[in-house]
Design a protein around this motif. Structure first.
Motif, PDB file in Angstrom:
ATOM      1  N   HIS A  81       0.734  -1.277  -0.134  1.00 20.37           N
ATOM      2  CA  HIS A  81       0.183  -0.071   0.040  1.00 20.37           C
ATOM      3  C   HIS A  81       0.775   1.126  -0.016  1.00 20.37           C
ATOM      4  O   HIS A  81       0.648   2.259  -0.773  1.00 20.37           O
ATOM      5  N   ILE A  82       1.697   1.277   1.013  1.00 18.44           N
ATOM      6  CA  ILE A  82       2.901   2.488   1.053  1.00 18.44           C
ATOM      7  C   ILE A  82       3.525   2.700  -0.303  1.00 18.44           C
ATOM      8  O   ILE A  82       3.637   3.850  -0.793  1.00 18.44           O
ATOM      9  N   ASN A  83       3.929   1.514  -0.877  1.00 18.10           N
ATOM     10  CA  ASN A  83       4.638   1.746  -2.316  1.00 18.10           C
ATOM     11  C   ASN A  83       3.687   2.282  -3.378  1.00 18.10           C
ATOM     12  O   ASN A  83       4.019   3.429  -4.090  1.00 18.10           O
ATOM     13  N   HIS A  86       1.971   6.271  -1.956  1.00 15.98           N
ATOM     14  CA  HIS A  86       2.811   7.141  -1.594  1.00 15.98           C
ATOM     15  C   HIS A  86       4.096   7.174  -2.479  1.00 15.98           C
ATOM     16  O   HIS A  86       4.608   8.277  -2.755  1.00 15.98           O
ATOM     17  N   HIS A  87       4.804   6.203  -2.411  1.00 16.27           N
ATOM     18  CA  HIS A  87       6.265   6.178  -3.032  1.00 16.27           C
ATOM     19  C   HIS A  87       5.893   6.408  -4.777  1.00 16.27           C
ATOM     20  O   HIS A  87       6.685   7.219  -5.245  1.00 16.27           O
ATOM     21  N   GLU A  88       4.927   5.712  -5.380  1.00 16.70           N
ATOM     22  CA  GLU A  88       4.832   5.979  -6.667  1.00 16.70           C
ATOM     23  C   GLU A  88       4.457   7.441  -6.922  1.00 16.70           C
ATOM     24  O   GLU A  88       4.762   8.344  -7.882  1.00 16.70           O
ATOM     25  N   HIS A 133      15.587   8.450   0.512  1.00 24.25           N
ATOM     26  CA  HIS A 133      14.825   7.714   1.386  1.00 24.25           C
ATOM     27  C   HIS A 133      13.820   6.634   0.717  1.00 24.25           C
ATOM     28  O   HIS A 133      13.900   5.745   1.579  1.00 24.25           O
ATOM     29  N   LEU A 134      13.420   6.983  -0.251  1.00 22.36           N
ATOM     30  CA  LEU A 134      12.370   5.857  -0.725  1.00 22.36           C
ATOM     31  C   LEU A 134      13.179   4.906  -1.160  1.00 22.36           C
ATOM     32  O   LEU A 134      12.874   3.551  -1.174  1.00 22.36           O
ATOM     33  N   HIS A 135      14.277   5.084  -2.029  1.00 19.69           N
ATOM     34  CA  HIS A 135      15.237   4.101  -2.274  1.00 19.69           C
ATOM     35  C   HIS A 135      15.645   3.058  -1.245  1.00 19.69           C
ATOM     36  O   HIS A 135      15.551   1.934  -1.258  1.00 19.69           O
ATOM     37  N   LYS A 136      15.931   3.607  -0.023  1.00 22.58           N
ATOM     38  CA  LYS A 136      16.398   3.050   1.110  1.00 22.58           C
ATOM     39  C   LYS A 136      15.403   2.198   1.612  1.00 22.58           C
ATOM     40  O   LYS A 136      15.693   0.963   1.889  1.00 22.58           O
ATOM     41  N   GLU A 137      14.039   2.752   1.774  1.00 23.53           N
ATOM     42  CA  GLU A 137      12.964   1.780   2.134  1.00 23.53           C
ATOM     43  C   GLU A 137      12.652   0.765   1.184  1.00 23.53           C
ATOM     44  O   GLU A 137      12.688  -0.324   1.532  1.00 23.53           O
ATOM     45  N   GLU A 138      12.741   0.991   0.156  1.00 18.34           N
ATOM     46  CA  GLU A 138      12.178  -0.254  -0.952  1.00 18.34           C
ATOM     47  C   GLU A 138      13.277  -1.080  -1.229  1.00 18.34           C
ATOM     48  O   GLU A 138      13.020  -2.154  -1.534  1.00 18.34           O
ATOM     49  N   LEU A 141      14.908  -1.690   3.826  1.00 19.30           N
ATOM     50  CA  LEU A 141      13.960  -1.934   4.586  1.00 19.30           C
ATOM     51  C   LEU A 141      12.965  -3.044   4.469  1.00 19.30           C
ATOM     52  O   LEU A 141      12.296  -3.836   5.233  1.00 19.30           O
ATOM     53  N   PHE A 142      12.029  -2.419   3.461  1.00 16.94           N
ATOM     54  CA  PHE A 142      10.792  -3.110   3.243  1.00 16.94           C
ATOM     55  C   PHE A 142      11.043  -4.628   2.802  1.00 16.94           C
ATOM     56  O   PHE A 142      10.281  -5.294   3.129  1.00 16.94           O
ATOM     57  N   PRO A 143      12.094  -5.128   2.148  1.00 16.61           N
ATOM     58  CA  PRO A 143      12.200  -6.285   2.029  1.00 16.61           C
ATOM     59  C   PRO A 143      12.480  -7.197   3.071  1.00 16.61           C
ATOM     60  O   PRO A 143      11.956  -8.347   3.269  1.00 16.61           O
ATOM     61  N   GLU A 220       0.648  11.836   5.574  1.00 13.41           N
ATOM     62  CA  GLU A 220       0.060  10.660   5.965  1.00 13.41           C
ATOM     63  C   GLU A 220       0.958   9.626   5.711  1.00 13.41           C
ATOM     64  O   GLU A 220       0.905   8.681   6.671  1.00 13.41           O
ATOM     65  N   HIS A 221       1.922   9.604   4.856  1.00 12.48           N
ATOM     66  CA  HIS A 221       2.762   8.656   4.568  1.00 12.48           C
ATOM     67  C   HIS A 221       3.644   8.384   5.679  1.00 12.48           C
ATOM     68  O   HIS A 221       3.755   7.198   5.913  1.00 12.48           O
ATOM     69  N   ILE A 222       4.176   9.509   6.193  1.00 13.00           N
ATOM     70  CA  ILE A 222       5.131   9.439   7.437  1.00 13.00           C
ATOM     71  C   ILE A 222       4.065   8.802   8.631  1.00 13.00           C
ATOM     72  O   ILE A 222       4.784   8.157   9.272  1.00 13.00           O
ATOM     73  N   VAL A 224       1.714   6.829   8.605  1.00 13.45           N
ATOM     74  CA  VAL A 224       1.541   5.412   8.382  1.00 13.45           C
ATOM     75  C   VAL A 224       2.706   4.601   8.744  1.00 13.45           C
ATOM     76  O   VAL A 224       2.609   3.519   9.392  1.00 13.45           O
ATOM     77  N   GLU A 225       3.853   5.109   8.291  1.00 11.48           N
ATOM     78  CA  GLU A 225       5.020   4.427   8.576  1.00 11.48           C
ATOM     79  C   GLU A 225       5.491   4.342  10.156  1.00 11.48           C
ATOM     80  O   GLU A 225       5.807   3.552  10.807  1.00 11.48           O
ATOM     81  N   ASN A 226       5.449   5.468  10.618  1.00 13.15           N
ATOM     82  CA  ASN A 226       5.864   5.952  11.970  1.00 13.15           C
ATOM     83  C   ASN A 226       5.152   5.004  12.929  1.00 13.15           C
ATOM     84  O   ASN A 226       5.437   4.524  14.135  1.00 13.15           O
TER      85      ASN A 226
HETATM   86 FE   LIG Z   1       7.882   5.488   2.683  1.00 17.90          FE
END
Ligand SMILES: [Fe+2]
Ligand SMILES: [Fe+2]
Length: 242
Positions: A81-83, A86-88, A133-138, A141-143, A220-222, A224-226
């Motif tokens: 959902h976040i990807n 928000h990321h896209e 930041h998006l790159h690091k998460e994707e 962290l997310f994997p 909102e993105h932040i 949901v993650e936090n």
């Molecule tokens: Fe994110």
């Protein structure tokens, strides 16, 4: 809702930046033709008015709020959902807004030069930080979070990630969220709550509206993650790895 028949090019393009993109795609100059009715601008170019209007309607529609049971859906669904939501959105919107702000700095330099150069500087910093930041998460962290989620479902044993614990990248992401929130506050202060001057052109208004939309989306993105993704991931790790 804009009365389509009586709307000018400027009425449409002031709505948001996506409308500016539509108008430009059809070769309409939103500066020179701001006061021209949209149907007239289309007629002059032999464009299909209905098709242009339907694109404008779609572009002008505000982003719909999305709610979900972020505390209970699986972590894989949550990262998905976040990807998607928000990321896209950021990957599309950040470079487009950057391009627009670059151009505004040259077009509006005389009257709003100081405001624009401060806005531009804060925006560019935010964009660069966020893209990394998006790159690091994707990529990092997310994997790992998705792997934990699968392990919890299948019961297969799982080892610790190369960085020891998921709490390490989470700490870094939280700091970066704070930095992004600060940048949003600065932009809101610089633009005086995104209220354009009376004389502001449609382009200016569109950029302010789009920045305000970006702010709402990023907060909102932040959130949901936090509030959901990160604490749930840390908890799951503890349950899996002890
Ligand atoms: Fe994110
Ligand atoms: Fe994040």
């Amino acid at each position: 809702m804009i009365q389509t028949a009586a709307a000018t090019v400027g009425d449409w393009t002031a709505r948001n930046f996506r409308c500016v993109v539509v108008v430009e795609k059809y070769g309409i100059d939103f500066h020179q033709e701001a006061d021209v009715l949209i149907d007239e601008a289309c007629r002059q170019r032999g464009l299909n008015l209905e098709a242009v209007l339907s694109e404008l309607q779609a572009a002008a529609a505000p982003r719909q709020a999305v709610s979900g049971d972020w505390a209970n859906i699986s972590l894989r669904e949550l990262t998905k959902h976040i990807n998607a939501r928000h990321h896209e959105y950021l990957k599309l919107e950040l470079p487009r807004l950057r391009q627009r702000l670059d151009r505004m700095a040259t077009r509006h330099g005389e009257r709003d030069g100081a405001l624009l150069s401060r806005l531009h500087a804060v925006y560019c910093g935010l964009q660069e930080e966020l893209e990394l930041h998006l790159h690091k998460e994707e990529m990092i962290l997310f994997p790992v979070i998705n792997r934990y989620d699968s392990a919890a479902e299948t019961g297969y044993p799982i080892g610790a990630p190369p960085f020891g614990t998921v709490r390490n990248p989470i700490q870094m992401m939280l700091r970066e969220h704070d930095g992004a929130t600060d940048a949003l506050k600065q932009m809101r202060a610089i633009t005086r709550d995104y209220v354009p001057a009376d004389y502001a052109c449609a382009n200016f208004r569109a950029v302010f509206a789009s920045l305000e939309e970006l702010e709402a989306d990023l907060l909102e993105h932040i959130r949901v993650e936090n509030e959901f993704l990160f604490p749930r991931a840390a908890e799951l790790e503890k349950a899996l790895l002890g």
